[in-house]
Scaffold this active site. Sequence first.
Site, PDB file in Angstrom:
ATOM      1  N   LYS A 251       6.057  -2.447   7.888  1.00 46.99           N
ATOM      2  CA  LYS A 251       5.269  -2.658   6.734  1.00 46.99           C
ATOM      3  C   LYS A 251       5.540  -1.740   5.495  1.00 46.99           C
ATOM      4  O   LYS A 251       5.825  -0.880   5.568  1.00 46.99           O
ATOM      5  CB  LYS A 251       3.667  -2.334   7.234  1.00 46.99           C
ATOM      6  N   ASP A 256      -1.077   1.462  -1.792  1.00 44.87           N
ATOM      7  CA  ASP A 256      -2.203   0.705  -1.306  1.00 44.87           C
ATOM      8  C   ASP A 256      -3.346   1.373  -1.923  1.00 44.87           C
ATOM      9  O   ASP A 256      -4.019   2.360  -1.347  1.00 44.87           O
ATOM     10  CB  ASP A 256      -2.204   0.573   0.253  1.00 44.87           C
ATOM     11  N   LYS A 263     -10.312   1.762  -2.232  1.00 43.33           N
ATOM     12  CA  LYS A 263     -10.528   3.056  -1.210  1.00 43.33           C
ATOM     13  C   LYS A 263     -11.397   3.968  -2.142  1.00 43.33           C
ATOM     14  O   LYS A 263     -11.338   3.876  -3.295  1.00 43.33           O
ATOM     15  CB  LYS A 263      -8.880   3.334  -0.952  1.00 43.33           C
ATOM     16  N   ASP A 274       2.181   4.475   2.388  1.00 42.32           N
ATOM     17  CA  ASP A 274       1.831   3.063   3.205  1.00 42.32           C
ATOM     18  C   ASP A 274       2.975   2.190   3.495  1.00 42.32           C
ATOM     19  O   ASP A 274       2.973   1.289   4.050  1.00 42.32           O
ATOM     20  CB  ASP A 274       0.707   2.467   2.444  1.00 42.32           C
ATOM     21  N   ASP A 333      -8.448  -4.442   1.925  1.00 41.07           N
ATOM     22  CA  ASP A 333      -7.881  -3.232   2.395  1.00 41.07           C
ATOM     23  C   ASP A 333      -7.366  -3.400   3.900  1.00 41.07           C
ATOM     24  O   ASP A 333      -6.767  -2.413   4.620  1.00 41.07           O
ATOM     25  CB  ASP A 333      -8.852  -2.002   2.449  1.00 41.07           C
ATOM     26  N   GLU A 335      -4.815  -4.918   4.451  1.00 37.72           N
ATOM     27  CA  GLU A 335      -3.578  -5.921   4.043  1.00 37.72           C
ATOM     28  C   GLU A 335      -2.357  -5.684   5.029  1.00 37.72           C
ATOM     29  O   GLU A 335      -1.496  -6.638   4.835  1.00 37.72           O
ATOM     30  CB  GLU A 335      -3.230  -5.506   2.668  1.00 37.72           C
ATOM     31  N   ARG A 337      -1.900  -6.197   7.962  1.00 34.55           N
ATOM     32  CA  ARG A 337      -1.818  -7.129   9.013  1.00 34.55           C
ATOM     33  C   ARG A 337      -1.292  -8.486   8.534  1.00 34.55           C
ATOM     34  O   ARG A 337      -0.671  -9.269   8.843  1.00 34.55           O
ATOM     35  CB  ARG A 337      -2.868  -7.542   9.845  1.00 34.55           C
TER      36      ARG A 337
END
Length: 376
Positions: A251, A256, A263, A274, A333, A335, A337
């Site tokens: 990933k 993010d 967030k 991230d 959020d 994201e 997956r």
Amino acid sequence: MSIQINYKSNNPKRPSTNLVLFTEENFNISHLKKYITNNEFSYISDLLKNSDLKKNLLFFEINSKKTIFLISVKNNLETSDIESLGGEFHGYVNYDKKSEYYINSDSISIKFENFLGYFLHGLKLKSYEFNIYKSKKDKKIISINVIGSKNEITIKNELRFRAIEEGTFFARDLVSEPPNVLNPKEYVNRLLKLKKLGIRVTTYNESQMKKLGMHSLLGVGRGSVNESFLVTLEWYGNKKDKKAPLSFVGKGVCFDTGGISLKPAKFMEEMKYDMAGSAVVAGLIQTLATRKAKVNAVGVVGLVENMPGGNAQRPGDIVKAYNGKTIEVLNTDAEGRLVLADALSFTEAKFKPRFMIDLATLTGAIIMALGEEYAG
């Protein structure tokens, strides 16, 4: 500060400068008499009577020019324990004003193949610094001179350790870069440099991913002005059989914010991390190529930014993934997956791997489950 390791063959058994010796468990120094003078042995023996023998490392200042370091080697050690000893020793070196040390490999009494190699490997890994943006840089060079007859096996395995160190440092550099520097495009540029190692690097831009139907990954990056990419890194060390390679999927969310499901502001600066899963994948493939590993491995990374904006994905949107499944987005959020959904199914379809391992900063709960030392 940088560490320079030198393997010496013609050096005195009793150097007049800083000396590192390995002892048996609980600092039993009976076998060290031949490596230090009688006065030094008596002095250290007396001080050990009032020392904390539960520690891993003790040091004794002999004079202004010489300090003797004793490292306690416990029984039933794992390689990670030995690397930790090297890292602990670096902690002393890092805060010391001395610039030269001698490690006597002959003082190692434990029968552990390449003990010294793992020790120095841990020291080198601990020496990593990310200081390219600091106005004042520490240019000090620390010389670690390895003497004795037990350093030959370390030299033979030096390439393997160096490959791991370079791959690890490459991953750490990627993770440490600020998000205004390491956007998806810049990330791609750095991965393209791996071609010089014999790695086949293929990039897919947004228009190419649209044709492939990767709307799950593309949806995450819709709010950012920076283009999204998918990159494959292929290493074929076994050219006789390129079927069913090992595959690693990472990933790579370069920053993010959470998107529309924003967030909290506190600690949001840490969301530059991230993309750490993708950095591990890139570092791993680099390591395999550097050491010319006789395996076939494929790394696949999805590189995006998850930002709010007029074109950003909304909670309630439905997107169609590469494998044809539809996904309702309830929280933007979540994201990671979505990025992995397309990256994993694409990897499976294109490379037909023996297995797939995905690495991602998918949820903080993984730390609760596995702790700090394992990835998940």
